[in-house]
Design a protein around this motif. Structure first.
Motif, PDB file in Angstrom:
ATOM      1  N   THR A 195       0.776  -1.089   0.053  1.00 56.27           N
ATOM      2  CA  THR A 195      -0.136  -0.036   0.088  1.00 56.27           C
ATOM      3  C   THR A 195       0.967   1.279   0.150  1.00 56.27           C
ATOM      4  O   THR A 195       1.742   1.448   0.605  1.00 56.27           O
ATOM      5  N   PRO A 198     -12.848   7.431   2.595  1.00 55.23           N
ATOM      6  CA  PRO A 198     -12.911   7.167   1.079  1.00 55.23           C
ATOM      7  C   PRO A 198     -14.183   6.414   0.827  1.00 55.23           C
ATOM      8  O   PRO A 198     -14.844   6.103   1.776  1.00 55.23           O
ATOM      9  N   GLN A 228     -12.244   3.287  -0.632  1.00 50.25           N
ATOM     10  CA  GLN A 228     -10.876   3.927  -1.659  1.00 50.25           C
ATOM     11  C   GLN A 228     -11.600   4.881  -2.428  1.00 50.25           C
ATOM     12  O   GLN A 228     -12.530   4.466  -3.269  1.00 50.25           O
ATOM     13  N   SER A 229     -10.827   6.055  -2.757  1.00 50.05           N
ATOM     14  CA  SER A 229     -11.155   6.996  -3.599  1.00 50.05           C
ATOM     15  C   SER A 229      -9.919   7.531  -4.058  1.00 50.05           C
ATOM     16  O   SER A 229      -8.951   7.186  -3.800  1.00 50.05           O
ATOM     17  N   GLN A 230     -10.054   8.404  -5.193  1.00 42.44           N
ATOM     18  CA  GLN A 230      -9.173   9.220  -5.741  1.00 42.44           C
ATOM     19  C   GLN A 230      -9.094  10.492  -5.140  1.00 42.44           C
ATOM     20  O   GLN A 230     -10.089  11.273  -5.075  1.00 42.44           O
ATOM     21  N   TYR A 265      -4.208  10.851  -6.637  1.00 43.07           N
ATOM     22  CA  TYR A 265      -3.810   9.621  -5.842  1.00 43.07           C
ATOM     23  C   TYR A 265      -4.821   8.757  -5.260  1.00 43.07           C
ATOM     24  O   TYR A 265      -5.798   9.126  -4.976  1.00 43.07           O
ATOM     25  N   THR A 266      -4.524   7.426  -5.129  1.00 42.89           N
ATOM     26  CA  THR A 266      -5.496   6.738  -4.482  1.00 42.89           C
ATOM     27  C   THR A 266      -5.179   6.598  -2.954  1.00 42.89           C
ATOM     28  O   THR A 266      -4.165   6.449  -2.299  1.00 42.89           O
ATOM     29  N   TYR A 267      -6.344   7.138  -2.358  1.00 47.45           N
ATOM     30  CA  TYR A 267      -6.409   7.136  -0.882  1.00 47.45           C
ATOM     31  C   TYR A 267      -7.475   5.887  -0.436  1.00 47.45           C
ATOM     32  O   TYR A 267      -8.403   5.905  -0.846  1.00 47.45           O
ATOM     33  N   SER A 268      -6.912   5.124   0.468  1.00 50.10           N
ATOM     34  CA  SER A 268      -7.601   4.214   1.096  1.00 50.10           C
ATOM     35  C   SER A 268      -7.523   3.972   2.372  1.00 50.10           C
ATOM     36  O   SER A 268      -6.893   4.224   3.216  1.00 50.10           O
ATOM     37  N   SER A 303      -4.055  -4.521  -2.826  1.00 51.19           N
ATOM     38  CA  SER A 303      -4.503  -3.395  -3.504  1.00 51.19           C
ATOM     39  C   SER A 303      -3.564  -2.521  -4.053  1.00 51.19           C
ATOM     40  O   SER A 303      -2.535  -2.017  -3.220  1.00 51.19           O
ATOM     41  N   GLU A 363      -1.881   0.447  -4.890  1.00 50.76           N
ATOM     42  CA  GLU A 363      -2.078   2.108  -4.874  1.00 50.76           C
ATOM     43  C   GLU A 363      -1.208   2.781  -5.594  1.00 50.76           C
ATOM     44  O   GLU A 363       0.174   2.539  -5.657  1.00 50.76           O
ATOM     45  N   GLU A 423      -1.102   6.420  -8.583  1.00 48.28           N
ATOM     46  CA  GLU A 423      -1.591   7.638  -9.327  1.00 48.28           C
ATOM     47  C   GLU A 423      -2.678   7.160 -10.350  1.00 48.28           C
ATOM     48  O   GLU A 423      -2.846   5.858 -10.893  1.00 48.28           O
TER      49      GLU A 423
END
Length: 302
Positions: free
Chosen positions: A52, A86, A102-104, A108-111, A298, A300, A302
């Motif tokens: 991650t 997220p 999980q979100s963008q 970037y991916t924020y989880s 998962s 992680e 961009e």
């Protein structure tokens, strides 16, 4: 006693917490060594876990292996501070429906996996669809005298930080920022299940958001000079503090986040992007289970 057992019965939440703490410390020390290592260290019943990438406040000294993860922040129309959670989604993993968060954000991916270490992965508030709001609330105890005028559980408001450009508690330099001890997604939970958070307002955060390294992320994850992070030391899960200990000056951390347990220090004005191995979240928080589906890794990025 066999090597893989401890002093706590299988049904004890404490047993899992101890394993989580030890596992987090060990993973932090060893780092990422490939998919085989991830399977070895996270192959237990649960969801999430694995390699991650996340943003956190830089570890500058002491035995802590990596930054403490940031919690993106937003301010509602009444000035109350909230941690961004997220987006919750349902995915099929090994033929089973599981919830993920999980979100963008800022490209970037924020989880929620950012916070899956130190036993925190077992906390009810970290369940993606937990029935909790996201307000930052006043902690039960604090080393900051100014917080004595607030009541535990109250929502933190922008108005509580009006003097952030001049605030001083005679530790380090005056005017570098005003901190608060808070909790997040933990209403009506026991102290052992409460997610500890530190909130800070500083002109230096405003400067970081306006330009420089990782400015895109900082601009998206902070607001009006406010920044927040999960306040669990990545060394051995102690609870540090920004300008909260007189002895921090002895270790060059008077203007940083200092952990008095083993003298780790973090710079809240330096944001890094790091990879670590997130621990899997239990299928059913509060119950010890055997078997079940493995967590997923998962990716992680961009």
């Amino acid at each position: 006693m066999p090597d893989d057992e401890d002093n706590y019965p299988s049904e004890s939440g404490r047993r899992r917490f101890v394993k989580g703490v030890v596992g987090a410390s060990a993973l932090g020390a060893t780092g990422i060594t490939g998919a085989s290592a991830i399977q070895l260290t996270t192959s237990s019943s649960g969801q999430g876990g694995g390699a991650t990438q996340y943003f956190g406040i830089e570890n500058t000294a002491g035995p802590a292996p990596r930054p403490m993860p940031q919690i993106p922040i937003e301010i509602d129309d009444e000035g109350y501070l909230k941690g961004v959670w997220p987006e919750v989604r349902t995915r099929t993993v090994n033929g089973e429906q599981v919830s993920t968060a999980q979100s963008q954000l800022g490209g970037y991916t924020y989880s929620s996996e950012w916070f899956q270490y130190c036993g925190v992965q077992t906390y009810p508030g970290l369940v993606p669809d937990a029935d909790q709001d996201n307000f930052f609330r006043v902690a039960e105890s604090s080393s900051y005298e100014w917080m004595s005028d607030l009541s535990a559980g109250d929502r933190l408001n922008v108005s509580d930080f009006e003097d952030y450009e001049t605030w001083n508690n005679e530790i380090g330099t005056a005017g570098v920022g005003k901190p608060a001890m808070a909790t997040w997604r933990s209403q009506d939970l026991s102290p052992q299940e409460t997610i500890p958070v530190q909130v800070l307002r500083s002109t230096r955060i405003e400067e970081l958001a306006s330009g420089g390294e990782n400015a895109q992320w900082v601009n998206a994850s902070t607001q009006d000079g406010f920044i927040a992070w999960l306040n669990k030391c990545t060394h051995f899960c102690c609870v540090p503090g920004f300008k909260s200990s007189d002895q921090s000056a002895r270790f060059g951390a008077a203007n940083e986040v200092y952990c008095p347990c083993h003298q780790s220090a973090y710079d809240p004005f330096s944001i890094e992007r790091i990879q670590f191995t997130a621990l899997p979240r239990p299928d059913d928080v509060g119950e010890e289970e055997e078997g079940g589906s493995e967590g997923t890794s998962s990716g992680e990025g961009e």
